[in-house]
Design a protein around this motif. Structure first.
Motif, mmCIF file in Angstrom:
data_model
loop_
_atom_site.group_PDB
_atom_site.id
_atom_site.type_symbol
_atom_site.label_atom_id
_atom_site.label_comp_id
_atom_site.label_asym_id
_atom_site.label_seq_id
_atom_site.Cartn_x
_atom_site.Cartn_y
_atom_site.Cartn_z
ATOM 1 N N GLY A 174 0.744 -1.160 0.023
ATOM 2 C CA GLY A 174 -0.003 0.127 -0.012
ATOM 3 C C GLY A 174 0.991 1.297 0.025
ATOM 4 N N GLN A 175 2.033 1.387 0.739
ATOM 5 C CA GLN A 175 2.955 2.364 0.773
ATOM 6 C C GLN A 175 3.567 2.383 -0.675
ATOM 7 O OE1 GLN A 175 3.413 4.666 3.329
ATOM 8 N NE2 GLN A 175 1.665 3.605 4.061
ATOM 9 N N LEU A 176 3.854 1.667 -1.512
ATOM 10 C CA LEU A 176 4.107 1.650 -2.888
ATOM 11 C C LEU A 176 3.302 2.115 -3.675
ATOM 12 C CD1 LEU A 176 6.442 0.959 -5.076
ATOM 13 C CD2 LEU A 176 5.145 -1.383 -5.224
ATOM 14 N N GLY A 177 1.746 1.734 -3.475
ATOM 15 C CA GLY A 177 0.771 2.367 -4.107
ATOM 16 C C GLY A 177 0.546 3.977 -3.759
ATOM 17 N N LEU A 178 1.032 4.240 -2.571
ATOM 18 C CA LEU A 178 0.926 5.677 -2.013
ATOM 19 C C LEU A 178 2.133 6.467 -2.985
ATOM 20 C CD1 LEU A 178 -0.071 7.993 -0.517
ATOM 21 C CD2 LEU A 178 1.037 7.121 1.358
ATOM 22 N N VAL A 179 3.291 5.964 -3.081
ATOM 23 C CA VAL A 179 4.403 6.601 -3.391
ATOM 24 C C VAL A 179 4.133 6.878 -4.946
ATOM 25 C CG1 VAL A 179 6.887 6.105 -3.986
ATOM 26 C CG2 VAL A 179 5.972 5.971 -1.676
ATOM 27 N N THR A 180 3.719 5.920 -5.502
ATOM 28 C CA THR A 180 3.373 5.961 -7.079
ATOM 29 C C THR A 180 2.500 6.927 -7.217
ATOM 30 O OG1 THR A 180 3.970 3.347 -7.071
ATOM 31 C CG2 THR A 180 2.784 4.560 -9.089
ATOM 32 N N PHE A 181 1.265 6.875 -6.578
ATOM 33 C CA PHE A 181 0.188 7.872 -6.770
ATOM 34 C C PHE A 181 0.953 9.172 -6.534
ATOM 35 C CE2 PHE A 181 -2.997 10.459 -4.684
ATOM 36 C CZ PHE A 181 -4.022 10.627 -5.783
ATOM 37 N N LEU A 182 1.645 9.553 -5.554
ATOM 38 C CA LEU A 182 2.076 10.891 -5.293
ATOM 39 C C LEU A 182 3.068 11.282 -6.351
ATOM 40 C CD1 LEU A 182 1.688 13.077 -3.012
ATOM 41 C CD2 LEU A 182 0.514 10.766 -2.735
ATOM 42 N N PHE A 183 3.692 10.223 -6.777
ATOM 43 C CA PHE A 183 4.584 10.645 -8.174
ATOM 44 C C PHE A 183 3.762 11.124 -9.088
ATOM 45 C CE2 PHE A 183 6.223 8.695 -11.990
ATOM 46 C CZ PHE A 183 7.330 9.590 -12.189
ATOM 47 N N LEU A 184 2.791 10.385 -9.791
ATOM 48 C CA LEU A 184 1.891 10.748 -10.694
ATOM 49 C C LEU A 184 1.156 11.929 -10.466
ATOM 50 C CD1 LEU A 184 0.303 7.298 -11.101
ATOM 51 C CD2 LEU A 184 2.045 8.334 -12.852
ATOM 52 N N LEU A 185 0.934 12.119 -9.144
ATOM 53 C CA LEU A 185 0.024 13.694 -8.540
ATOM 54 C C LEU A 185 0.950 14.603 -8.997
ATOM 55 C CD1 LEU A 185 -2.614 14.602 -7.599
ATOM 56 C CD2 LEU A 185 -1.401 14.432 -5.132
ATOM 57 N N GLY A 186 2.263 14.611 -8.671
ATOM 58 C CA GLY A 186 3.366 15.385 -8.993
ATOM 59 C C GLY A 186 3.611 15.946 -10.480
ATOM 60 N N SER A 187 3.633 14.752 -11.247
ATOM 61 C CA SER A 187 3.838 14.952 -12.409
ATOM 62 C C SER A 187 2.731 15.579 -13.239
ATOM 63 C CB SER A 187 4.188 13.582 -12.988
ATOM 64 O OG SER A 187 2.978 12.999 -13.075
ATOM 65 N N GLU A 188 1.671 15.481 -12.555
ATOM 66 C CA GLU A 188 0.308 16.215 -13.341
ATOM 67 C C GLU A 188 -0.051 17.815 -12.826
ATOM 68 O OE1 GLU A 188 -2.863 13.586 -12.395
ATOM 69 O OE2 GLU A 188 -2.031 11.852 -13.877
ATOM 70 N N ALA A 189 0.700 18.373 -11.642
ATOM 71 C CA ALA A 189 0.515 19.497 -10.951
ATOM 72 C C ALA A 189 1.189 20.417 -12.158
ATOM 73 C CB ALA A 189 1.324 19.383 -9.976
ATOM 74 N N ARG A 190 0.157 21.579 -12.486
ATOM 75 C CA ARG A 190 0.476 22.411 -13.337
ATOM 76 C C ARG A 190 -0.583 23.538 -13.200
ATOM 77 N NH1 ARG A 190 0.074 19.281 -19.050
ATOM 78 N NH2 ARG A 190 0.816 17.646 -17.443
ATOM 79 N N LEU A 191 -0.081 24.685 -13.675
ATOM 80 C CA LEU A 191 -1.315 25.892 -13.708
ATOM 81 C C LEU A 191 -1.580 26.077 -15.088
ATOM 82 C CD1 LEU A 191 -2.376 28.257 -12.029
ATOM 83 C CD2 LEU A 191 -0.507 29.364 -12.265
ATOM 84 N N GLU A 192 -2.765 25.830 -15.354
ATOM 85 C CA GLU A 192 -3.395 26.132 -16.668
ATOM 86 C C GLU A 192 -3.373 27.625 -16.882
ATOM 87 O OE1 GLU A 192 -3.328 24.021 -18.957
ATOM 88 O OE2 GLU A 192 -3.221 22.105 -17.906
ATOM 89 N N ASN A 193 -3.120 28.286 -17.870
ATOM 90 C CA ASN A 193 -3.427 29.728 -18.411
ATOM 91 C C ASN A 193 -3.205 30.799 -17.210
ATOM 92 O OD1 ASN A 193 -4.143 31.625 -20.174
ATOM 93 N ND2 ASN A 193 -6.374 31.118 -20.018
ATOM 94 N N PRO A 194 -1.867 30.637 -16.665
ATOM 95 C CA PRO A 194 -1.811 31.544 -15.522
ATOM 96 C C PRO A 194 -1.875 33.012 -15.668
ATOM 97 C CG PRO A 194 0.398 30.642 -16.205
ATOM 98 C CD PRO A 194 -1.001 29.787 -17.187
#
Length: 413
Positions: free
Chosen positions: A78-98
């Motif tokens: 489950g911690q592996l899932g959490l780490v993978t999820f946070l990695f994906l979440l960080g990779s998707e963090a962006r500010l559209e049309n700032p």
């Protein structure tokens, strides 16, 4: 009742994995049929398999299926899932049309975090004797509980926007930008809280802060440009390197004394946003993470959620009601008020306030870290889990009540 026979350890773990995945996915499907994001059903799946439902209904079956050894294995995966999820979440963090919406985004982001944070600190101060953990750091407890109240879950918000047909609207893009800022701010704040309080790590607060600062400087000065160069240079061959680096960053922050999820999120932020390789990484990891790994994390959350700790006393009921009420009202007023002050029309401000109220997975992660470091006790953790579930579940119905089609879909980007 006669104990059930022991099973081969590997077979036992695989059977538990199968049960967890099936229960979480079935309830996710039920949630979707009722117009809820799947994460609501997945959270319920974890609670159903924990001491709140399965153990009272079938004690022998629960004890056989979820032995200490199996729980330990499920927790690690489950911690592996959490780490993978946070990695994906960080990779998707962006500010559209700032540039176009920078003032609006800033106003909403500030209102959606500051007012709920203040409300959470107030609730935590009043309820400290009931919900504080064994670590005697009252300031860290107040700040962490306030932080947990101020979160908006970006991945859950994205699902709701798609389901509502709002993902391409101006309001949808603004809400996602605010959620991305909120997620980044939440992880930074949690890192500082754990470091300054000395709750994480054994090297002392000052050493932890120095190590964290060194890692952040190294990350953005050296690692980020090097990673961008490598991705452009070797293309698809960088895929194993990217995954290995994400794991290494998670391990690094765990060694420093922070949670591994912080390192995974930090490395995700480094990835170039418009490279085909990065899109491929997200495509290949997301499905397995969502279907298999995250349900295991939800199972560990469910195993720590004891609903009877809330329902067994009038104080528990009162505190739960207060947390849900304060979390909802402060998020609605803070985000909606920020939107109105930034110049958005009244109805669009109502939609923004409603959207920013969903918490979902991100809230569970922060609550789990607080429980892991004994910032909150079981009652406090259970209240945070139920608050995340209720505020996420009410987002869709409230949006339908307000109306989601006009006029935001006609607003130009």
């Amino acid at each position: 009742m006669t104990a059930l026979p022991a099973a081969d350890p590997v077979a036992h773990f695989l059977l538990a994995l199968a049960v967890i995945v099936v229960v979480c996915r079935l309830l996710a499907g039920v949630a979707r049929r009722f117009g809820q994001p799947p994460v609501v059903g997945e959270i319920l799946g974890g609670i159903v398999l924990g001491p709140s439902v399965l153990a009272p209904l079938w004690p022998a079956g629960s004890a056989w299926l979820l032995t200490p050894t199996v729980i330990g294995s499920v927790t690690v995966v489950g911690q592996l899932g959490l780490v993978t999820f946070l990695f994906l979440l960080g990779s998707e963090a962006r500010l559209e049309n700032p540039r176009a919406d920078g003032r609006v985004v800033a106003g909403i982001a500030a209102g959606s975090m500051l007012l709920p944070f203040a409300g959470g600190v107030g609730i935590a101060a009043l309820g400290q004797p009931l919900i504080a953990g064994s670590n005697q750091h009252p300031v860290a407890f107040l700040l962490a509980f306030g932080l947990a109240m101020s979160i908006t879950a970006m991945p859950v918000l994205a699902r709701i926007l798609v389901d509502m047909g709002m993902d391409t609207s101006r309001i949808g893009r603004i809400a996602m930008a605010c959620a991305a800022i909120g997620d980044g701010t939440a992880w930074l704040a949690l890192t500082l809280i754990l470091a300054l309080s000395g709750l994480a790590g054994n090297s002392g607060p000052l050493t932890t802060i120095v190590l964290v600062a060194g890692l952040v400087i190294l990350t953005f000065v050296v690692v980020r440009p090097l990673l961008a160069w490598l991705v452009r240079r070797i293309g698809d061959r960088a895929l194993p390197l990217v995954i290995a680096c994400a794991a290494a960053y998670a391990a690094c922050t765990q060694i420093i004394g922070l949670h591994a999820a912080v390192g995974a999120f930090l490395f995700g932020l480094l990835l170039p946003r418009h490279e085909a390789l990065v899109e491929r990484v997200r495509r290949q990891l997301y499905g397995f993470t969502e279907i298999v790994l995250l349900p295991l994390f939800f199972a560990t959350v469910g195993l720590s959620t004891v609903i009877t700790s809330v329902t067994g006393s009038a104080d528990g009921w009162l505190l739960l009601a207060a947390v849900v009420l304060v979390a909802t009202v402060t998020k609605f007023v803070g985000a909606g008020g920020g939107a109105r002050l930034a110049g958005l029309p009244a109805r669009e401000s109502l939609r923004v306030g409603t959207l920013m109220n969903c918490r979902g997975v991100t809230e569970l992660i922060v609550a789990s870290i607080c429980l892991q470091y004994h910032v909150v006790n079981t009652l406090g953790f259970t209240i945070l889990v139920l608050m995340a579930l209720l505020t996420t579940a009410m987002t869709g119905p409230l949006l339908r009540l307000i109306g989601v089609r006009e006029p935001e879909l006609s607003v130009a980007a």
